[in-house]
Enzyme design. Sequence first.
Site, PDB file in Angstrom:
ATOM      1  N   GLY A 223      -0.682  -4.283  -8.753  1.00 59.49           N
ATOM      2  CA  GLY A 223      -0.936  -4.374  -7.311  1.00 59.49           C
ATOM      3  C   GLY A 223       0.063  -5.318  -6.653  1.00 59.49           C
ATOM      4  O   GLY A 223       0.910  -5.926  -7.325  1.00 59.49           O
TER       5      GLY A 223
ATOM      6  N   VAL B 256      -0.338  -8.319  -5.167  1.00 56.46           N
ATOM      7  CA  VAL B 256      -0.465  -9.726  -5.575  1.00 56.46           C
ATOM      8  C   VAL B 256      -0.097  -9.870  -7.058  1.00 56.46           C
ATOM      9  O   VAL B 256       0.628 -10.795  -7.452  1.00 56.46           O
ATOM     10  CB  VAL B 256      -1.890 -10.248  -5.311  1.00 56.46           C
TER      11      VAL B 256
ATOM     12  N   CYS C 232      -6.161 -15.591   2.297  1.00 55.75           N
ATOM     13  CA  CYS C 232      -4.761 -15.942   2.595  1.00 55.75           C
ATOM     14  C   CYS C 232      -4.584 -16.714   3.913  1.00 55.75           C
ATOM     15  O   CYS C 232      -3.929 -17.763   3.939  1.00 55.75           O
ATOM     16  CB  CYS C 232      -3.898 -14.685   2.584  1.00 55.75           C
TER      17      CYS C 232
ATOM     18  N   GLN D 175      -1.816 -10.783  11.189  1.00 50.88           N
ATOM     19  CA  GLN D 175      -1.802 -10.536   9.751  1.00 50.88           C
ATOM     20  C   GLN D 175      -1.035  -9.269   9.382  1.00 50.88           C
ATOM     21  O   GLN D 175      -1.240  -8.196   9.962  1.00 50.88           O
ATOM     22  CB  GLN D 175      -3.249 -10.462   9.233  1.00 50.88           C
TER      23      GLN D 175
ATOM     24  N   HIS E 250       1.832 -13.716   7.150  1.00 47.73           N
ATOM     25  CA  HIS E 250       0.798 -13.853   8.184  1.00 47.73           C
ATOM     26  C   HIS E 250       1.146 -15.032   9.095  1.00 47.73           C
ATOM     27  O   HIS E 250       1.653 -16.061   8.630  1.00 47.73           O
ATOM     28  CB  HIS E 250      -0.565 -14.170   7.565  1.00 47.73           C
TER      29      HIS E 250
ATOM     30  N   ASN F  96       1.796 -14.147   2.659  1.00 45.19           N
ATOM     31  CA  ASN F  96       0.408 -13.971   2.209  1.00 45.19           C
ATOM     32  C   ASN F  96       0.306 -13.604   0.742  1.00 45.19           C
ATOM     33  O   ASN F  96      -0.723 -13.838   0.111  1.00 45.19           O
ATOM     34  CB  ASN F  96      -0.294 -12.899   3.063  1.00 45.19           C
TER      35      ASN F  96
HETATM   36  N1  NAP Z   1      -2.615  -8.873  -0.352  1.00 43.03           N
HETATM   37  C1  NAP Z   1      -2.859 -10.102   0.051  1.00 43.03           C
HETATM   38  O1  NAP Z   1      -2.178 -10.665   0.936  1.00 43.03           O
HETATM   39  C2  NAP Z   1      -3.969 -10.881  -0.569  1.00 43.03           C
HETATM   40  C3  NAP Z   1      -4.073 -12.243  -0.248  1.00 43.03           C
HETATM   41  C4  NAP Z   1      -5.132 -12.974  -0.780  1.00 43.03           C
HETATM   42  C5  NAP Z   1      -6.040 -12.344  -1.602  1.00 43.03           C
HETATM   43  N2  NAP Z   1      -5.914 -11.034  -1.899  1.00 43.03           N
HETATM   44  C6  NAP Z   1      -6.890 -10.410  -2.795  1.00 43.03           C
HETATM   45  O2  NAP Z   1      -6.241 -10.153  -4.033  1.00 43.03           O
HETATM   46  C7  NAP Z   1      -6.791  -8.988  -4.616  1.00 43.03           C
HETATM   47  C8  NAP Z   1      -5.667  -7.983  -4.903  1.00 43.03           C
HETATM   48  O3  NAP Z   1      -5.048  -7.626  -3.676  1.00 43.03           O
HETATM   49  P1  NAP Z   1      -3.732  -6.734  -3.589  1.00 43.03           P
HETATM   50  O4  NAP Z   1      -3.245  -6.888  -2.212  1.00 43.03           O
HETATM   51  O5  NAP Z   1      -2.807  -7.008  -4.727  1.00 43.03           O
HETATM   52  O6  NAP Z   1      -4.359  -5.260  -3.747  1.00 43.03           O
HETATM   53  P2  NAP Z   1      -3.653  -3.918  -4.294  1.00 43.03           P
HETATM   54  O7  NAP Z   1      -2.209  -3.886  -3.939  1.00 43.03           O
HETATM   55  O8  NAP Z   1      -4.515  -2.810  -3.824  1.00 43.03           O
HETATM   56  O9  NAP Z   1      -3.768  -4.047  -5.873  1.00 43.03           O
HETATM   57  C9  NAP Z   1      -4.986  -3.987  -6.587  1.00 43.03           C
HETATM   58  C10 NAP Z   1      -4.663  -3.548  -7.993  1.00 43.03           C
HETATM   59  O10 NAP Z   1      -5.866  -3.585  -8.769  1.00 43.03           O
HETATM   60  C11 NAP Z   1      -5.821  -2.484  -9.648  1.00 43.03           C
HETATM   61  N3  NAP Z   1      -7.136  -2.164 -10.166  1.00 43.03           N
HETATM   62  C12 NAP Z   1      -8.093  -1.369  -9.603  1.00 43.03           C
HETATM   63  N4  NAP Z   1      -9.155  -1.275 -10.431  1.00 43.03           N
HETATM   64  C13 NAP Z   1      -8.867  -2.019 -11.522  1.00 43.03           C
HETATM   65  C14 NAP Z   1      -9.557  -2.293 -12.734  1.00 43.03           C
HETATM   66  N5  NAP Z   1     -10.782  -1.790 -12.988  1.00 43.03           N
HETATM   67  N6  NAP Z   1      -8.973  -3.087 -13.655  1.00 43.03           N
HETATM   68  C15 NAP Z   1      -7.743  -3.604 -13.427  1.00 43.03           C
HETATM   69  N7  NAP Z   1      -7.026  -3.364 -12.308  1.00 43.03           N
HETATM   70  C16 NAP Z   1      -7.584  -2.586 -11.367  1.00 43.03           C
HETATM   71  C17 NAP Z   1      -5.249  -1.376  -8.798  1.00 43.03           C
HETATM   72  O11 NAP Z   1      -4.774  -0.340  -9.601  1.00 43.03           O
HETATM   73  P3  NAP Z   1      -4.823   1.198  -9.056  1.00 43.03           P
HETATM   74  O12 NAP Z   1      -3.822   1.247  -7.957  1.00 43.03           O
HETATM   75  O13 NAP Z   1      -4.475   1.992 -10.243  1.00 43.03           O
HETATM   76  O14 NAP Z   1      -6.238   1.410  -8.563  1.00 43.03           O
HETATM   77  C18 NAP Z   1      -4.140  -2.111  -8.054  1.00 43.03           C
HETATM   78  O15 NAP Z   1      -2.934  -2.085  -8.774  1.00 43.03           O
HETATM   79  C19 NAP Z   1      -7.872  -8.496  -3.643  1.00 43.03           C
HETATM   80  O16 NAP Z   1      -9.122  -9.028  -3.997  1.00 43.03           O
HETATM   81  C20 NAP Z   1      -7.420  -9.093  -2.321  1.00 43.03           C
HETATM   82  O17 NAP Z   1      -8.484  -9.256  -1.422  1.00 43.03           O
HETATM   83  C21 NAP Z   1      -4.877 -10.299  -1.405  1.00 43.03           C
END
Ligand code: NAP
Length: 335
Positions: free
Chosen positions: A13, A15, A130, A157, A238, A311
């Site tokens: 993902g 992050v 974030c 954001q 952000h 972020n």
């Molecule tokens: N993005 C930000 O700015 C930010 C900032 C602070 C906090 N966060 C938090 O950080 C977390 C990740 O965010 P992100 O932005 O990186 O989201 P993302 O780009 O959607 O990535 C999430 C990843 O988790 C994988 N995943 C789904 N189900 C899973 C499982 N059962 N086991 C292992 N991996 C799995 C997904 O794979 P698939 O694609 O194959 O489903 C995807 O690669 C979230 O909780 C978000 O709220 C994000």
Amino acid sequence: MKEWKIGVVGALGLVGRVLLEILEKRDLPIGELRPFTSARTAGETVTFRGKVLQARELEPGSFEDLDVAFFAIGDDISREWAPRFQEAGVLVIDKSNAFRMEEGVPLVVPEINGEALGPPFPSLVASPNCTTIQLAMVLHPLRQAAGLRSVAVATYQSVSGSGQKGMEALERESRGEEGESPYPHPIFQNVLPQCDGFLPDGSTKEERKLRDETRKILGLPHLPVTALAVRVPVPVGHGVAAFVELEQPLTAEVARALLARSPGLEVWDDPQTFRYPTPRAMAGRDGVAVGRIRQDPDRPEVLSFFAVADNLRKGAATNALQIFETLVAKGWRGR
Ligand SMILES: NC(=O)c1ccc[n+]([C@@H]2O[C@H](COP(=O)([O-])OP(=O)(O)OC[C@H]3O[C@@H](n4cnc5c(N)ncnc54)[C@H](OP(=O)(O)O)[C@@H]3O)[C@@H](O)[C@H]2O)c1
């Protein structure tokens, strides 16, 4: 020397990938790096310190020997798997919203409340939302110098805050194509006064996080925090525009000097040269930059500023890694 066995859950993902990038460059002895992903993308590879690693699915027997696991996945999956890691003695550093407000779970920005990490050491640490991180990074030194009465904040954001799906939606719409989007309206050439879902009182979950998490991190359970969270068509970074009512008035000059001395903060504030932080300038950087610092001419106890952070870095991966480094510096030794 101890060589850490590290798991990254959600390694493919946004992050997760940034975390791998930062970990790769950190001067940290890593014996093994184990990437985890969903069933959908299991088998896809990442390269770490020259090695090609296959991301695997979470299953019993796949994680119990790790020292620490960084969770960069959605709330539900964190809720399901974090207790299993904890039971196996694996420290969890969770980026999701699942445990942040749970009593007994430290919610940590190391520059502010690293002492919440113990000892005694926790088995799970939550890394905050974030926008909350970058807001709290500026509020903390202001509070120490002049006390806080209330905070009003509007956020700007980026779409990466919604994960990979947000980035893809903006890219697709900018090419004029239709497709799935995490947003109820087009985001390209638009501004949406909504981040995350709505609550019964009309505020969004993001706005609630800004209030509740700021209070918990600063240890000010009654601090009034009014927030309006807005999604803008920016890929990464952000912004927060904040209006802070202090107990003691602070001039902009004094505020600039004290913020410039605060760890993790950079002051970019020179109207003469149009110097102020922007998401483009902060993308790929680890700290928080603050500018447009002004004392209100009519209400001298009110100070306003604009702060920007990447972020995916200080808002997520960098902060999580700093939590781990702080624990190690305090004597946490893993299994
Ligand atoms: N993005 C930000 O700015 C930010 C900032 C602070 C906090 N966060 C938090 O950080 C977390 C990740 O965010 P992100 O932005 O990186 O989201 P993302 O780009 O959607 O990535 C999430 C990843 O988790 C994988 N995943 C789904 N189900 C899973 C499982 N059962 N086991 C292992 N991996 C799995 C997904 O794979 P698939 O694609 O194959 O489903 C995807 O690669 C979230 O909780 C978000 O709220 C994000």
